[in-house]
Design a protein around this motif. Structure first.
Motif, PDB file in Angstrom:
ATOM      1  N   UNK A  61       0.815  -1.221   0.000  1.00 21.76           N
ATOM      2  CA  UNK A  61       0.000   0.000   0.000  1.00 21.76           C
ATOM      3  C   UNK A  61       0.845   1.266   0.000  1.00 21.76           C
ATOM      4  N   UNK A  62       2.111   1.163   0.403  1.00 22.42           N
ATOM      5  CA  UNK A  62       2.994   2.324   0.436  1.00 22.42           C
ATOM      6  C   UNK A  62       3.840   2.455  -0.827  1.00 22.42           C
ATOM      7  N   UNK A  63       3.633   1.559  -1.779  1.00 24.03           N
ATOM      8  CA  UNK A  63       4.359   1.636  -3.045  1.00 24.03           C
ATOM      9  C   UNK A  63       5.715   0.975  -3.030  1.00 24.03           C
ATOM     10  N   UNK A  64       5.968   0.131  -2.048  1.00 24.12           N
ATOM     11  CA  UNK A  64       7.236  -0.586  -1.980  1.00 24.12           C
ATOM     12  C   UNK A  64       7.100  -1.963  -2.616  1.00 24.12           C
ATOM     13  N   UNK A  65       8.149  -2.362  -3.332  1.00 19.57           N
ATOM     14  CA  UNK A  65       8.141  -3.681  -3.960  1.00 19.57           C
ATOM     15  C   UNK A  65       8.356  -4.743  -2.889  1.00 19.57           C
ATOM     16  N   UNK A  66       7.390  -5.627  -2.733  1.00 24.08           N
ATOM     17  CA  UNK A  66       7.470  -6.679  -1.717  1.00 24.08           C
ATOM     18  C   UNK A  66       7.796  -8.043  -2.313  1.00 24.08           C
ATOM     19  N   UNK A  67       7.630  -8.183  -3.632  1.00 22.01           N
ATOM     20  CA  UNK A  67       7.891  -9.474  -4.264  1.00 22.01           C
ATOM     21  C   UNK A  67       8.230  -9.279  -5.736  1.00 22.01           C
ATOM     22  N   UNK A  68       9.251  -9.989  -6.177  1.00 24.57           N
ATOM     23  CA  UNK A  68       9.639 -10.007  -7.589  1.00 24.57           C
ATOM     24  C   UNK A  68       9.614 -11.446  -8.083  1.00 24.57           C
ATOM     25  N   UNK A  69       9.076 -11.652  -9.256  1.00 23.72           N
ATOM     26  CA  UNK A  69       9.034 -12.976  -9.884  1.00 23.72           C
ATOM     27  C   UNK A  69       9.686 -12.872 -11.254  1.00 23.72           C
ATOM     28  N   UNK A  70      10.947 -13.297 -11.361  1.00 24.17           N
ATOM     29  CA  UNK A  70      11.690 -13.214 -12.628  1.00 24.17           C
ATOM     30  C   UNK A  70      12.241 -14.575 -13.051  1.00 24.17           C
ATOM     31  N   UNK A  71      11.730 -15.646 -12.463  1.00 26.70           N
ATOM     32  CA  UNK A  71      12.255 -16.976 -12.770  1.00 26.70           C
ATOM     33  C   UNK A  71      11.928 -17.428 -14.185  1.00 26.70           C
TER      34      UNK A  71
END
Length: 206
Positions: free
Chosen positions: A113-123
């Motif tokens: 909700x604060x605009x921070x990246x919490x998860x990346x999926x690049x597999x």
């Protein structure tokens, strides 16, 4: 007088031919472009339904001989999961192939909700690093854009469990095919107009 009529005849004929060919060319190109977008959106729909990843789905789609240990068989046949049952959603839709999860290249970034990246999926993509994925997703997130193209990537912004997920699907192959078709179509139309012009000039002289 005759020369003037001949020029008018050539001009009117070529204008008519150009308008007809342009209308046909425009309709075909737009139809092909819409097909590219539609195919991408269908894949993205399936990704969103699966939480932004095909990895779990691919595990379910493995053939019986791929497991290191044979799956535990249930007493009731209805409790046993068969490959045909897992593939059923694809065939019911009659739009996507059962190979779709395996040949799709994509990456996702999830924001709180604060605009921070919490998860990346690049597999499932080799050419995009975590840093690049985060940069691209943040740019789309800040623009508050729901969908569109970023280079050869089709992107979509969606909300999952209260978090915003930005999904990117690699459409390089489809777009290159479209561009190749566009180039060839322009060449064919140009050659056709030139050929008709030569023919009209010759026949108008007769």
């Amino acid at each position: 007088m005759i020369r003037s009529l001949r020029k008018k005849f050539i001009a009117i004929t070529m204008l008519s031919v150009f308008l007809v060919l342009f209308a046909i060319f425009f309709a075909i190109i737009i139809s092909n472009y819409i097909s590219v977008i539609t195919a991408a959106e269908e894949r993205m729909d399936l990704l969103v339904e699966n939480g932004g990843s095909f990895l779990d789905f691919e595990d379910k789609m493995k053939k019986p001989g791929d497991e290191k240990e044979p799956p535990e068989m249930k007493d009731s046949p209805s409790e046993n999961k068969h490959l045909s049952d897992i593939k059923k959603p694809f065939f019911d839709q009659n739009k996507l192939s059962a190979e779709t999860p395996f040949d799709s290249r994509y990456f996702t970034a999830t924001f709180d909700s604060e605009g921070n990246v919490t998860k990346l999926e690049t597999d499932r993509i080799y050419t995009i690093s975590d840093e690049t994925a985060k940069k691209k997703a943040t740019a789309i997130y800040n623009q508050n854009t729901r969908f569109g193209f970023d280079g050869n990537f089709r992107f979509r912004t969606t909300t999952i469990d209260g978090n915003v997920m930005v999904l990117f699907l690699d459409c390089t192959r489809e777009l290159e095919t479209f561009r190749s078709f566009l180039t060839q179509s322009i060449a064919v139309v140009a050659i056709g107009i030139f050929s008709i012009f030569i023919l009209v000039v010759f026949l108008s002289g007769i």
